[in-house]
Design an enzyme around this catalytic site. Structure first.
Site, short mmCIF file in Angstrom:
data_model
loop_
_atom_site.label_atom_id
_atom_site.label_comp_id
_atom_site.label_asym_id
_atom_site.label_seq_id
_atom_site.Cartn_x
_atom_site.Cartn_y
_atom_site.Cartn_z
N TYR A 441 0.58 -1.19 -0.14
CA TYR A 441 -0.27 -0.49 -0.14
C TYR A 441 1.25 1.01 0.46
CZ TYR A 441 -0.50 0.07 5.20
OH TYR A 441 0.41 0.33 6.77
N GLU A 442 0.18 2.45 -0.36
CA GLU A 442 0.94 3.75 -1.14
C GLU A 442 2.09 3.50 -1.89
OE1 GLU A 442 -0.61 5.61 0.06
OE2 GLU A 442 -1.84 4.94 1.75
N GLY A 443 1.44 2.41 -2.64
CA GLY A 443 2.46 2.17 -3.71
C GLY A 443 3.51 1.44 -3.31
#
Length: 590
Positions: A441-443
């Protein structure tokens, strides 16, 4: 074993390695941010995380969140809500928020350390305030005055919480594919309609209202990522005067059943012509999103540091107590039926690997926090610009390397426990499961790598890398005759030069075939991360000449640095070879 905050090592990173007190007190408005104040804050954070959050970690994982389909409501595990009330009442929700917004205005550097302790103690619980922090940043930097007045202060004082609603079923990392729509109303608000997935803290029982920051398209939006706007869409409607109204037409359609972080509510959010308000200019939502994302990506890197620290503590304590076999050179504890497993070289390798990543990674995280503070409040514009470029460059390294290192650290910690680590009794398997999400998550790691190489190096012409390599070069030149650190200076200088040369070679190759960037990116991220930690380990060795550590801890620092330089830093050669092999070695998979 309960969690114990590593305050001594935090102070070492802050004051001895990075000289944070002098930096922070020299910034605008930082006169009071001295060691006495910082120590008081991190000591209280240690108390809260050790006594309140840590005891809820295993039980929260076992219980998970509960979704009521009839009311579309979510109940968090027992004790989570009460812990949040203590957190908000203690002013932690506004620790680093500006005083104008009702916060305490403390440095981001202090926030990094507080967050590490939260994530070590209870990673799933820590996700709730992380999302609020991102919402605060976005509204503070891009919101209108009335939005700051209405939403910001309630987020800062913890009455309300926030989310980031980005991902859709067909639009994960490619936000240009998102379909959520926002139609204008006569009163200046918008009707937001669409479905978002994987929304952390999308619904829960912590707060009176939840402020969703939603990416959507206006009717006249151009195609692709250039047509994305950001809107603030609260769970309960709020007008421009701050008056709360009826329930907005949005709801959690489900919560996900996940591998880990089970105490965190990961929701499918349905927006059915919900009332929202535009944040920033139309079609400029990505600007606001990246404000949230940069803070969140550094925060997720700190999550990796936190869970690695917890795994290290547990596996080190176990290794010292667990008796198995005798040392190959003869019994070390002849009065016992077997020796502690710390006598075995490979157990020490696993422990030192964890320590090298944790203690080196902590200096990296604190350094990034300092750059954030310098970029925000240094009196000199040039210093602010340099710090901002450094921070922008380091964020994908911190997020990518520290989260991937957490996979290695938790794996090695579980391995030390053997079969006892695989069962739930000792808690090690939870750390492995919890850590897995942070590379996603968050890239994902791949997105971080493309951001580092494609944007920070190619598009921005490596501005941050040039600053960082210059800093490493100056450090090496200043200390090349220092006997205490000389053994580390030579390898560091060579690795840094190779980093610069390799970067130029990739840029030249990519001119002929842009696919070379994609082929090189992840290996380049690892290469960059390993050299970055080498620099901070060399600085750590230098800092052992004086400072606050006891004599035996100073020797442990040197020993761990030697281990890092001889056993981990050489990994850069494998990554360099993979990069030089090029995209030709990645044929189409049939």
């Amino acid at each position: 074993m309960t969690y114990k905050a590593p305050l001594d090592d935090m102070r070492f990173a802050l004051y001895d390695v990075l000289g944070a007190e002098a930096v922070l007190t020299g910034l605008d408005g930082g006169e009071a941010h001295n060691r006495e104040l910082i120590d008081a804050v991190i000591e209280e954070a240690a108390r809260f995380t050790e006594q309140v959050l840590s005891p809820l970690n295993a039980s929260g994982d076992a219980e998970g969140c509960h979704y009521d389909k009839a009311t579309a409501s979510v109940t968090t595990p027992k004790g989570f809500r009460e812990a949040y009330r203590q957190y908000a009442d203690g002013g932690w929700t506004g620790l680093t928020a500006s005083e104008a917004s009702g916060g305490q205005g403390l440095p981001a550097t202090v926030g990094v350390l507080a967050k590490e302790m939260i994530d070590s103690a209870n990673l799933a619980w820590g996700i709730y305030p992380l999302l609020s922090h991102g919402a605060i940043d976005a509204i503070e930097h891009h919101g209108d005055d009335w939005q700051k007045q209405v939403f910001l202060k309630r987020l800062v004082d913890g009455q309300w919480t926030g989310t980031m609603c980005l991902t859709e079923p067909q639009a994960g990392s490619d936000l240009g594919l998102l379909k959520t729509r926002a139609e204008p109303n006569d009163d200046g608000s918008y009707r937001v309609a669409g479905t978002k997935i994987f929304i952390s803290a999308g619904e829960h029982d912590f707060a009176d209202n939840i402020v969703h920051l939603v990416l959507a398209r206006l009717p006249d939006a151009p195609a692709g990522s250039r047509g994305i706007s950001m809107l603030v869409v609260p769970k309960f409607r709020v007008d421009r005067d701050g008056n709360a109204g009826e329930r907005n037409s949005l709801a959690a359609g489900a919560i996900e059943h996940k591998m880990g972080i089970k105490g965190s509510a990961t929701c499918v959010m349905n927006f059915d012509d919900a009332q929202g308000w535009l944040i920033g200019p139309p079609h400029k939502g990505l600007m606001a999103m990246f404000t949230m994302m940069n803070a969140a990506r550094l925060g997720v890197g700190v999550q990796g540091l936190g869970v690695s620290e917890r795994a290290l503590q547990r596996s080190l304590a176990y290794a010292r107590e667990r008796l198995q076999m005798r040392a190959l050179s003869g019994a070390k504890s002849p009065d016992k039926p077997a020796d502690p497993i710390t006598v075995h070289p490979d157990v020490r390798r696993m422990l030192l690997t964890q320590r090298a990543f944790v203690e080196g990674g902590r200096v990296l995280a604190v350094y990034a926090g300092l750059q954030s503070d310098i970029a925000a409040r240094h009196p000199d514009a040039g210093a602010r610009r340099t710090a901002d470029e450094l921070l922008s460059f380091l964020i994908p390294i911190a997020k990518g390397l520290l989260t991937e290192a957490a996979q290695e650290c938790t794996k090695e910690a579980l391995q030390i426990f053997g079969g006892h680590g695989y069962i739930a009794e000792h808690g090690m398997e939870q750390y492995v499961r919890d850590a897995r999400i942070i590379t996603l998550y968050e890239g994902t790691t791949q997105i971080q790598a493309l951001d580092l190489l494609g944007r920070k190096i190619m598009q921005l012409q490596g501005a941050g890398l040039k600053h960082f390599l210059g800093e490493i070069s100056a450090f090496c030149q200043a200390n090349q005759a220092n006997d205490s650190v000389r053994a580390f200076i030579g390898p560091l200088a060579v690795a840094a030069k190779t980093w610069g040369d390799l970067t130029q070679a990739i840029a030249q190759t990519a001119q002929g075939n842009p696919e070379e960037l994609g082929a090189a990116a992840v290996d380049y991220l690892y290469f960059s991360g390993y050299v970055t930690l080498a620099y901070f380990w060399a600085r750590s060795v230098l800092a052992t000449e004086g400072g606050s550590l006891a004599t035996e801890r100073r020797q442990a620092k040197r020993d761990t640095a030697t281990f890092y330089f001889t056993r981990i830093l050489p990994r850069i050669h494998v990554h360099k070879a993979a990069i030089e092999a090029g995209v030709a070695t990645l044929p189409e998979v049939l």
